[in-house]
Design a protein around this motif. Structure first.
Motif, PDB file in Angstrom:
ATOM      1  N   VAL A 118       0.846  -1.195   0.000  1.00  0.00           N
ATOM      2  CA  VAL A 118       0.000   0.000   0.000  1.00  0.00           C
ATOM      3  C   VAL A 118       0.881   1.244   0.000  1.00  0.00           C
ATOM      4  O   VAL A 118       2.060   1.188   0.352  1.00  0.00           O
ATOM      5  CB  VAL A 118      -0.928   0.001   1.236  1.00  0.00           C
ATOM      6  N   PRO A 119       0.340   2.395  -0.393  1.00  0.00           N
ATOM      7  CA  PRO A 119       1.134   3.628  -0.393  1.00  0.00           C
ATOM      8  C   PRO A 119       1.539   4.034   1.022  1.00  0.00           C
ATOM      9  O   PRO A 119       0.765   3.882   1.979  1.00  0.00           O
ATOM     10  CB  PRO A 119       0.196   4.665  -1.012  1.00  0.00           C
ATOM     11  N   ALA A 120       2.744   4.555   1.151  1.00  0.00           N
ATOM     12  CA  ALA A 120       3.231   4.968   2.466  1.00  0.00           C
ATOM     13  C   ALA A 120       2.542   6.223   2.980  1.00  0.00           C
ATOM     14  O   ALA A 120       2.515   6.477   4.182  1.00  0.00           O
ATOM     15  CB  ALA A 120       4.744   5.185   2.397  1.00  0.00           C
ATOM     16  N   ASN A 121       1.984   7.014   2.088  1.00  0.00           N
ATOM     17  CA  ASN A 121       1.427   8.313   2.490  1.00  0.00           C
ATOM     18  C   ASN A 121      -0.098   8.286   2.572  1.00  0.00           C
ATOM     19  O   ASN A 121      -0.749   9.318   2.482  1.00  0.00           O
ATOM     20  CB  ASN A 121       1.861   9.390   1.500  1.00  0.00           C
ATOM     21  N   TYR A 171      -9.635  -3.919  -6.124  1.00  0.00           N
ATOM     22  CA  TYR A 171     -10.793  -3.244  -6.723  1.00  0.00           C
ATOM     23  C   TYR A 171     -11.180  -2.017  -5.898  1.00  0.00           C
ATOM     24  O   TYR A 171     -11.552  -0.975  -6.447  1.00  0.00           O
ATOM     25  CB  TYR A 171     -11.953  -4.232  -6.795  1.00  0.00           C
ATOM     26  N   ASP A 172     -11.050  -2.138  -4.577  1.00  0.00           N
ATOM     27  CA  ASP A 172     -11.408  -1.025  -3.698  1.00  0.00           C
ATOM     28  C   ASP A 172     -10.257  -0.050  -3.486  1.00  0.00           C
ATOM     29  O   ASP A 172     -10.485   1.128  -3.207  1.00  0.00           O
ATOM     30  CB  ASP A 172     -11.855  -1.563  -2.330  1.00  0.00           C
ATOM     31  N   GLN A 173      -9.017  -0.528  -3.578  1.00  0.00           N
ATOM     32  CA  GLN A 173      -7.830   0.289  -3.318  1.00  0.00           C
ATOM     33  C   GLN A 173      -6.960   0.305  -4.583  1.00  0.00           C
ATOM     34  O   GLN A 173      -6.050  -0.492  -4.741  1.00  0.00           O
ATOM     35  CB  GLN A 173      -7.033  -0.279  -2.130  1.00  0.00           C
ATOM     36  N   HIS A 174      -7.274   1.210  -5.493  1.00  0.00           N
ATOM     37  CA  HIS A 174      -6.622   1.209  -6.804  1.00  0.00           C
ATOM     38  C   HIS A 174      -5.121   1.454  -6.741  1.00  0.00           C
ATOM     39  O   HIS A 174      -4.392   1.070  -7.661  1.00  0.00           O
ATOM     40  CB  HIS A 174      -7.268   2.268  -7.712  1.00  0.00           C
ATOM     41  N   ASP A 175      -4.644   2.076  -5.688  1.00  0.00           N
ATOM     42  CA  ASP A 175      -3.220   2.408  -5.621  1.00  0.00           C
ATOM     43  C   ASP A 175      -2.422   1.350  -4.848  1.00  0.00           C
ATOM     44  O   ASP A 175      -1.280   1.588  -4.458  1.00  0.00           O
ATOM     45  CB  ASP A 175      -3.014   3.787  -4.988  1.00  0.00           C
ATOM     46  N   ALA A 176      -3.015   0.198  -4.618  1.00  0.00           N
ATOM     47  CA  ALA A 176      -2.329  -0.910  -3.940  1.00  0.00           C
ATOM     48  C   ALA A 176      -2.176  -2.078  -4.904  1.00  0.00           C
ATOM     49  O   ALA A 176      -2.837  -2.137  -5.957  1.00  0.00           O
ATOM     50  CB  ALA A 176      -3.123  -1.353  -2.711  1.00  0.00           C
ATOM     51  N   ILE A 177      -1.292  -3.010  -4.563  1.00  0.00           N
ATOM     52  CA  ILE A 177      -1.199  -4.268  -5.292  1.00  0.00           C
ATOM     53  C   ILE A 177      -1.212  -5.406  -4.280  1.00  0.00           C
ATOM     54  O   ILE A 177      -0.922  -5.216  -3.095  1.00  0.00           O
ATOM     55  CB  ILE A 177       0.057  -4.364  -6.186  1.00  0.00           C
ATOM     56  N   ALA A 178      -1.569  -6.589  -4.750  1.00  0.00           N
ATOM     57  CA  ALA A 178      -1.622  -7.765  -3.891  1.00  0.00           C
ATOM     58  C   ALA A 178      -0.852  -8.896  -4.550  1.00  0.00           C
ATOM     59  O   ALA A 178      -1.020  -9.157  -5.749  1.00  0.00           O
ATOM     60  CB  ALA A 178      -3.071  -8.184  -3.645  1.00  0.00           C
ATOM     61  N   LEU A 179       0.007  -9.558  -3.770  1.00  0.00           N
ATOM     62  CA  LEU A 179       0.761 -10.718  -4.228  1.00  0.00           C
ATOM     63  C   LEU A 179       0.191 -11.939  -3.520  1.00  0.00           C
ATOM     64  O   LEU A 179       0.123 -11.963  -2.280  1.00  0.00           O
ATOM     65  CB  LEU A 179       2.247 -10.589  -3.899  1.00  0.00           C
ATOM     66  N   PHE A 204      -2.102  -9.038  -8.280  1.00  0.00           N
ATOM     67  CA  PHE A 204      -3.332  -8.313  -8.589  1.00  0.00           C
ATOM     68  C   PHE A 204      -3.037  -6.815  -8.527  1.00  0.00           C
ATOM     69  O   PHE A 204      -2.452  -6.330  -7.551  1.00  0.00           O
ATOM     70  CB  PHE A 204      -4.429  -8.650  -7.583  1.00  0.00           C
ATOM     71  N   ALA A 205      -3.446  -6.085  -9.560  1.00  0.00           N
ATOM     72  CA  ALA A 205      -3.280  -4.632  -9.585  1.00  0.00           C
ATOM     73  C   ALA A 205      -4.420  -4.021 -10.379  1.00  0.00           C
ATOM     74  O   ALA A 205      -4.998  -4.667 -11.267  1.00  0.00           O
ATOM     75  CB  ALA A 205      -1.943  -4.246 -10.210  1.00  0.00           C
ATOM     76  N   TRP A 206      -4.743  -2.782 -10.050  1.00  0.00           N
ATOM     77  CA  TRP A 206      -5.763  -2.074 -10.811  1.00  0.00           C
ATOM     78  C   TRP A 206      -5.130  -1.541 -12.085  1.00  0.00           C
ATOM     79  O   TRP A 206      -4.084  -0.904 -12.057  1.00  0.00           O
ATOM     80  CB  TRP A 206      -6.358  -0.925 -10.016  1.00  0.00           C
ATOM     81  N   SER A 207      -5.761  -1.815 -13.219  1.00  0.00           N
ATOM     82  CA  SER A 207      -5.259  -1.335 -14.503  1.00  0.00           C
ATOM     83  C   SER A 207      -6.136  -0.183 -14.991  1.00  0.00           C
ATOM     84  O   SER A 207      -7.284  -0.404 -15.386  1.00  0.00           O
ATOM     85  CB  SER A 207      -5.266  -2.460 -15.533  1.00  0.00           C
ATOM     86  N   PRO A 208      -5.614   1.049 -14.968  1.00  0.00           N
ATOM     87  CA  PRO A 208      -6.399   2.171 -15.477  1.00  0.00           C
ATOM     88  C   PRO A 208      -6.753   2.033 -16.956  1.00  0.00           C
ATOM     89  O   PRO A 208      -7.819   2.478 -17.389  1.00  0.00           O
ATOM     90  CB  PRO A 208      -5.478   3.378 -15.243  1.00  0.00           C
ATOM     91  N   CYS A 209      -5.847   1.391 -17.726  1.00  0.00           N
ATOM     92  CA  CYS A 209      -6.124   1.280 -19.154  1.00  0.00           C
ATOM     93  C   CYS A 209      -7.269   0.302 -19.435  1.00  0.00           C
ATOM     94  O   CYS A 209      -7.985   0.444 -20.431  1.00  0.00           O
ATOM     95  CB  CYS A 209      -4.867   0.855 -19.913  1.00  0.00           C
ATOM     96  N   GLU A 210      -7.449  -0.686 -18.565  1.00  0.00           N
ATOM     97  CA  GLU A 210      -8.531  -1.650 -18.756  1.00  0.00           C
ATOM     98  C   GLU A 210      -9.714  -1.372 -17.843  1.00  0.00           C
ATOM     99  O   GLU A 210     -10.773  -1.978 -17.977  1.00  0.00           O
ATOM    100  CB  GLU A 210      -8.000  -3.070 -18.484  1.00  0.00           C
ATOM    101  N   GLU A 211      -9.514  -0.479 -16.870  1.00  0.00           N
ATOM    102  CA  GLU A 211     -10.529  -0.097 -15.895  1.00  0.00           C
ATOM    103  C   GLU A 211     -11.101  -1.311 -15.176  1.00  0.00           C
ATOM    104  O   GLU A 211     -12.312  -1.438 -14.977  1.00  0.00           O
ATOM    105  CB  GLU A 211     -11.649   0.718 -16.561  1.00  0.00           C
ATOM    106  N   MET A 212     -10.225  -2.206 -14.785  1.00  0.00           N
ATOM    107  CA  MET A 212     -10.615  -3.357 -13.979  1.00  0.00           C
ATOM    108  C   MET A 212      -9.379  -3.935 -13.318  1.00  0.00           C
ATOM    109  O   MET A 212      -8.244  -3.520 -13.610  1.00  0.00           O
ATOM    110  CB  MET A 212     -11.321  -4.422 -14.820  1.00  0.00           C
TER     111      MET A 212
END
Length: 380
Positions: free
Chosen positions: A220-223, A342-350, A361-369
């Motif tokens: 998750v983002p540090a800030n 899906y809920d936290q677009h600026d996070a990733i999950a391994l 898992f990551a949110w893709s702005p180009c695919e919007e999913m």
């Protein structure tokens, strides 16, 4: 050689593998890299794969062999252990040698005299772009090489499992409009990273997969504290203040790093953090590699809806993206990770599965999913 190769996949992949090594070595020379290991021609690649495959199906005192073969002459190796007599590169001999050389970091050195391949000894260090073939389990072979000046995980070129051949797509990191952390993670397929590049997330992924219990790591983002809205409270094992063991190692300057001592300390911190993913619940770190919590339960954020679709890809040549329901992709870990992203677009999950499957898992702005990247082929 010991006879004509009979493993068909070896013949099918040998030419592609030869071209991969030739192209990368040529580019490396243009960049000033020296002391590159010789590239085996396709006929020798085929023979090495054939011998390793048939060795992988044998057993020594009930155990399948786990070996690593490196194609280079002994005078290229650093402090090699040399056999007094050459050992033929034959399945029977590889199986007999395997129990003594199965620890990580030990390679059997393979060279040739005309068309005859032989094992000359062992080495712990190989040159950049040295052809390396790992026997991981019965019928599973991984062709790889060390990146220029890199630490840790070798770069996989191809994976062979029985009659299945997977060639790693080196362009998989070139995804438009994707989060920086994800681009960095997938970027370890690049062999031309800076000499001081250490991809911590890759090393964490390898360590997570190695413990075999499955697990989830959230980055998750540090800030931002927004991620807390997707976690059940109270958290079983919240950490306060954030633990900075891994972060401290990564923030050491190059001048402060004694290579051997620093790599050992870094490896311990990575393994300690990855080990926490074996517990029930997710491990949460920020993008500065500080530990925030473990044993955390993921929940749907307030006001959100259930994630119903995501795109799934695997970074191998010929792969076609699929849009699926997250519930059909895996178990509870995969579904909860997809919901978190899906809920936290600026996070990733391994997410590591007990069967060895590994997904980012990551949110893709180009695919919007949500985009699920299957990367277990890269971690072998």
């Amino acid at each position: 050689m010991m006879g004509a190769p009979t493993y068909q996949a070896a013949r099918l992949v040998a030419g592609t593998v030869e071209q991969h090594f030739l192209q990368h070595q040529e580019r490396a020379r243009l960049l000033g890299e020296q002391n590159l290991a010789p590239v085996p021609p396709a006929r020798l690649i085929e023979a090495i794969i054939d011998a390793a495959f048939w060795a992988s199906l044998r057993r020594e005192e009930g155990h399948p062999p786990k070996i690593s073969l490196a194609f280079l002459p002994p005078d290229f190796a650093v402090k090699p252990m040399l056999f007094q007599k050459r050992i033929p590169l034959a399945p029977y001999m590889l199986t007999k040698l395997a129990p003594g050389v199965e620890r990580p970091g030990i390679h059997l050195g393979v060279w040739h005299e005309q068309e005859v391949l032989y094992v000359w000894g062992t080495t712990h260090a190989v040159n950049s772009f040295c052809f390396v073939l790992d026997v991981s389990e019965p019928g599973l072979l991984v062709i790889k090489h060390r990146r220029i000046g890199s630490y840790g995980k070798f770069t996989n070129v191809a994976v062979l499992k029985g009659d299945q051949i997977k060639i790693v797509d080196e362009q998989s990191a070139s995804l438009p409009d994707c989060p920086e952390l994800l681009t960095t993670l997938l970027g370890f397929t690049s062999v031309y990273a800076p000499n001081d590049a250490v991809n911590v997330l890759v090393q964490l992924a390898v360590s997570m997969r190695a413990h075999g219990r499955g697990g989830t790591l959230l980055v998750v983002p540090a800030n931002s504290e927004a991620w807390r809205g997707s976690i059940l409270h109270p958290i079983s094992y919240a950490v306060s203040p954030a633990f900075s063991g891994l972060s401290d190692q990564m923030h050491q300057s190059m001048e402060q790093r004694n290579l051997g001592l620093w790599q050992g300390a870094l490896r311990r911190e990575i393994d300690n953090l990855a080990g926490l993913t074996a517990l029930d619940g997710a491990v949460i770190i920020n993008n500065q590699y500080e530990l925030l919590a473990f044993g955390a339960k993921i929940t749907r954020a307030g006001g959100s809806v259930v994630v119903e679709q995501m795109v799934v890809t695997e970074p191998i040549e010929g792969n076609v993206a699929e849009i699926v329901n997250p519930s059909l992709h895996g178990g509870t870990r995969h579904l909860s990770a997809a919901q978190f992203v899906y809920d936290q677009h600026d996070a990733i999950a391994l997410v590591a599965s007990q069967d060895g499957r590994f997904t980012i898992f990551a949110w893709s702005p180009c695919e919007e999913m949500v985009h699920a990247h299957r990367i277990d082929t890269l971690l072998l």
